[in-house]
Write an enzyme that holds these catalytic residues in place. Structure first.
Site, PDB file in Angstrom:
ATOM      1  N   HIS A 179      13.230   2.765  43.632  1.00 14.54           N
ATOM      2  CA  HIS A 179      14.116   3.013  42.495  1.00 14.54           C
ATOM      3  C   HIS A 179      13.247   3.260  41.271  1.00 14.54           C
ATOM      4  O   HIS A 179      12.410   2.432  40.908  1.00 14.54           O
ATOM      5  CB  HIS A 179      15.067   1.833  42.272  1.00 14.54           C
ATOM      6  CG  HIS A 179      16.164   1.780  43.298  1.00 14.54           C
ATOM      7  ND1 HIS A 179      16.672   0.616  43.796  1.00 14.54           N
ATOM      8  CD2 HIS A 179      16.849   2.794  43.897  1.00 14.54           C
ATOM      9  CE1 HIS A 179      17.639   0.906  44.670  1.00 14.54           C
ATOM     10  NE2 HIS A 179      17.764   2.221  44.748  1.00 14.54           N
ATOM     11  N   GLU A 182      12.539   0.827  38.105  1.00 20.18           N
ATOM     12  CA  GLU A 182      12.104  -0.548  38.365  1.00 20.18           C
ATOM     13  C   GLU A 182      10.586  -0.641  38.255  1.00 20.18           C
ATOM     14  O   GLU A 182       9.865  -0.862  39.225  1.00 20.18           O
ATOM     15  CB  GLU A 182      12.652  -0.990  39.725  1.00 20.18           C
ATOM     16  CG  GLU A 182      14.184  -1.006  39.708  1.00 20.18           C
ATOM     17  CD  GLU A 182      14.853  -1.127  41.077  1.00 20.18           C
ATOM     18  OE1 GLU A 182      14.152  -1.322  42.079  1.00 20.18           O
ATOM     19  OE2 GLU A 182      16.099  -0.999  41.131  1.00 20.18           O
ATOM     20  N   ARG A 235      17.361   6.145  38.122  1.00 17.23           N
ATOM     21  CA  ARG A 235      17.232   5.313  39.325  1.00 17.23           C
ATOM     22  C   ARG A 235      16.923   6.127  40.588  1.00 17.23           C
ATOM     23  O   ARG A 235      16.132   5.731  41.429  1.00 17.23           O
ATOM     24  CB  ARG A 235      18.563   4.573  39.544  1.00 17.23           C
ATOM     25  CG  ARG A 235      18.743   3.913  40.916  1.00 17.23           C
ATOM     26  CD  ARG A 235      20.138   3.283  40.972  1.00 17.23           C
ATOM     27  NE  ARG A 235      20.547   2.854  42.297  1.00 17.23           N
ATOM     28  CZ  ARG A 235      20.417   1.607  42.743  1.00 17.23           C
ATOM     29  NH1 ARG A 235      19.829   0.699  42.008  1.00 17.23           N
ATOM     30  NH2 ARG A 235      20.876   1.277  43.940  1.00 17.23           N
ATOM     31  N   HIS A 306      11.870  -4.512  44.480  1.00 19.39           N
ATOM     32  CA  HIS A 306      12.907  -4.018  43.567  1.00 19.39           C
ATOM     33  C   HIS A 306      12.979  -4.929  42.342  1.00 19.39           C
ATOM     34  O   HIS A 306      12.397  -6.000  42.303  1.00 19.39           O
ATOM     35  CB  HIS A 306      14.280  -4.031  44.256  1.00 19.39           C
ATOM     36  CG  HIS A 306      14.441  -2.984  45.306  1.00 19.39           C
ATOM     37  ND1 HIS A 306      15.156  -1.836  45.097  1.00 19.39           N
ATOM     38  CD2 HIS A 306      13.942  -2.908  46.567  1.00 19.39           C
ATOM     39  CE1 HIS A 306      15.107  -1.088  46.193  1.00 19.39           C
ATOM     40  NE2 HIS A 306      14.376  -1.709  47.103  1.00 19.39           N
ATOM     41  N   GLU A 382      13.990  -8.761  44.839  1.00 19.00           N
ATOM     42  CA  GLU A 382      14.430  -8.345  43.505  1.00 19.00           C
ATOM     43  C   GLU A 382      13.693  -9.217  42.497  1.00 19.00           C
ATOM     44  O   GLU A 382      13.985 -10.400  42.368  1.00 19.00           O
ATOM     45  CB  GLU A 382      15.946  -8.543  43.347  1.00 19.00           C
ATOM     46  CG  GLU A 382      16.804  -7.731  44.307  1.00 19.00           C
ATOM     47  CD  GLU A 382      17.112  -6.326  43.796  1.00 19.00           C
ATOM     48  OE1 GLU A 382      16.636  -5.971  42.700  1.00 19.00           O
ATOM     49  OE2 GLU A 382      17.828  -5.604  44.507  1.00 19.00           O
TER      50      GLU A 382
HETATM   51 ZN   LIG Z   1      16.126  -1.296  43.348  1.00 19.45          ZN
END
Ligand SMILES: [Zn+2]
Length: 428
Positions: A179, A182, A235, A306, A382
């Site tokens: 992404h 990020e 993104r 992420h 994350e």
């Molecule tokens: Zn992500």
């Protein structure tokens, strides 16, 4: 007078278009705010995600269980208010002006980029990361090896680095920055590479030297460059659509794993979670997918980096009613990660569970695809934070976040070894 009237008209046009941009300008997010919207039912979530497909005014930032984070243009605040009342959900603002965070980040980057140095007090561009990688490969010719996944839609090379101190090590694959916005993910991945090569700490040496590392610091190279040059909040990939003027696909919904099933991705090209016209439509995803399946016997553990939310997520993404056969082992490894991170002085808390359990149904993601390829310990991490800064995590937090990743991964791998997941799959 005429000129003034023209200027006024022009200003109004620009305002009406919201965050628009010229050829060489960056998109600005002046007075764009981010709201945390709490909902209770799947119907409420559907209504919220539907109305957030108005890309001019809304962008989905993040989702947690019963919670959506939405970025909103200043002109759409009243629309949000009426929607909130209509849908009967609650909302609270947690970022008042997205542009002010971007400005601060840019200031830090500019100050440190002026001398051309690479480092972790700022966010580096793709060119800086690749140049640094080249230097690493020259400086450590025996331990490191370059590999190329393929080319992006816009023709950029997607690169990876293998770090191996000895033969017969278990393999760990790290995918980062799939992404685009990020940025903390590639900052963390490059910091880890540097630690594995230079740290004198005994624990880090053991971690570095007893595993083979396969690290792709930036998978979505086109999107990443676009976030640096045009739109910090981008993104997706950058491949245009045949059926819409909206560009790009969510690459983490584009793998051939329950692709577009279970409502796990959007079929709307304007959505942030658009699954694409078909599975593997994105060359970046196809390249990574081929790399995983053709090298699967080398990898014992797969980690997809992420941000943000501070979650450690395991398969499955498609359903929360069924769990993988080794789910308990994955949870034990996740707990080891979370406990290790929390034990650092920062005290950062990670939650863990399956994707579908912790968030919502999400299909076509890397860790599910990797799991199906027989990499039985496949996780999505994350990173920081939980929404205070979101994607625009201040550069001063890069190293703390990376330190957390390091101790978390070390503990996770120790647990994987204890549970028998680091046995060699083939003779290498
Ligand atoms: Zn992500």
């Amino acid at each position: 007078m005429e000129v003034n009237r023209y200027l006024v008209a022009l200003t109004l046009v620009v305002l009406a278009q919201g965050a628009s941009l010229g050829q060489d300008e960056k998109l600005r997010y002046d007075n764009y705010s981010v709201y945390k919207v709490k909902y209770e039912t799947p119907e409420q979530r559907n209504l919220l995600t539907k109305f957030a497909e108005d890309r001019e005014n809304f962008r989905l930032w993040s989702e947690a269980k019963n919670e959506l984070h939405l970025m909103i243009s200043p002109g759409a605040l009243s629309k949000l208010e009426s929607e909130i009342q209509k849908i009967n959900v609650t909302a609270e603002v947690f970022i008042g002006n997205v542009q002010s965070l971007i400005d601060l980040e840019e200031e830090a980057n500019l100050k440190l980029s002026s001398d051309g140095s690479f480092g972790w007090k700022k966010y580096n561009t793709l060119a800086e990361i690749y140049e640094w990688l080249d230097g690493i490969l020259v400086a450590y010719p025996v331990i490191t090896e370059s590999f190329i996944l393929g080319q992006s839609y816009e023709g950029r090379t997607i690169r990876g680095i293998k770090i191996s101190y000895k033969s017969n090590n278990p393999g760990v694959l790290i995918e980062s920055n799939i992404h685009a916005r990020e940025w903390i993910t590639s900052a963390t991945a490059t910091w880890l590479i540097n630690e594995f090569l230079t740290s004198q700490d005994e624990g880090v040496r053991n971690l570095a030297e007893n595993h083979d590392w396969y690290i792709v610091p930036v998978l979505n190279v086109d999107g990443f460059v676009y976030t640096h040059e045009k739109d910090r909040m981008w993104r997706k990939t950058r491949q245009p659509s045949d059926i819409s003027s909206c560009i790009g696909v969510d690459p983490n919904r584009n793998y051939d794993s329950y692709w577009m099933e279970y409502n796990g991705a959007s079929s709307n090209p304007c959505s942030e979670t658009y699954g694409g016209p078909n599975a593997l439509s994105e060359p970046e995803v196809k390249a990574m997918s081929d790399y995983i399946s053709s090298n699967k016997d080398k990898f014992n553990v797969m980690l997809a980096f992420h941000s943000y939310s501070q979650f450690l997520l395991s398969p499955y993404g498609h359903t929360s009613e069924e769990f993988p056969p080794n789910y308990d082992d994955m949870m034990a490894a996740s707990k080891a990660f979370a406990d290790a991170v929390e034990s650092l002085p920062y005290g950062t808390v990670y939650e863990y569970g399956s994707v579908a359990e912790m968030l919502y149904a999400a299909t076509g993601a890397t860790n599910d695809w990797a799991y199906e390829q027989g990499i039985e310990m496949s996780f999505t991490i994350e990173f920081r934070d939980t929404g205070r800064y979101g994607f625009i995590l201040p550069p001063v937090q890069i190293i703390p976040n990376a330190e957390e990743a390091l101790v978390g991964i070390a503990a996770l791998l120790d647990k994987c070894e204890e549970l028998g997941y680091l046995e060699l799959k083939t003779t290498q």
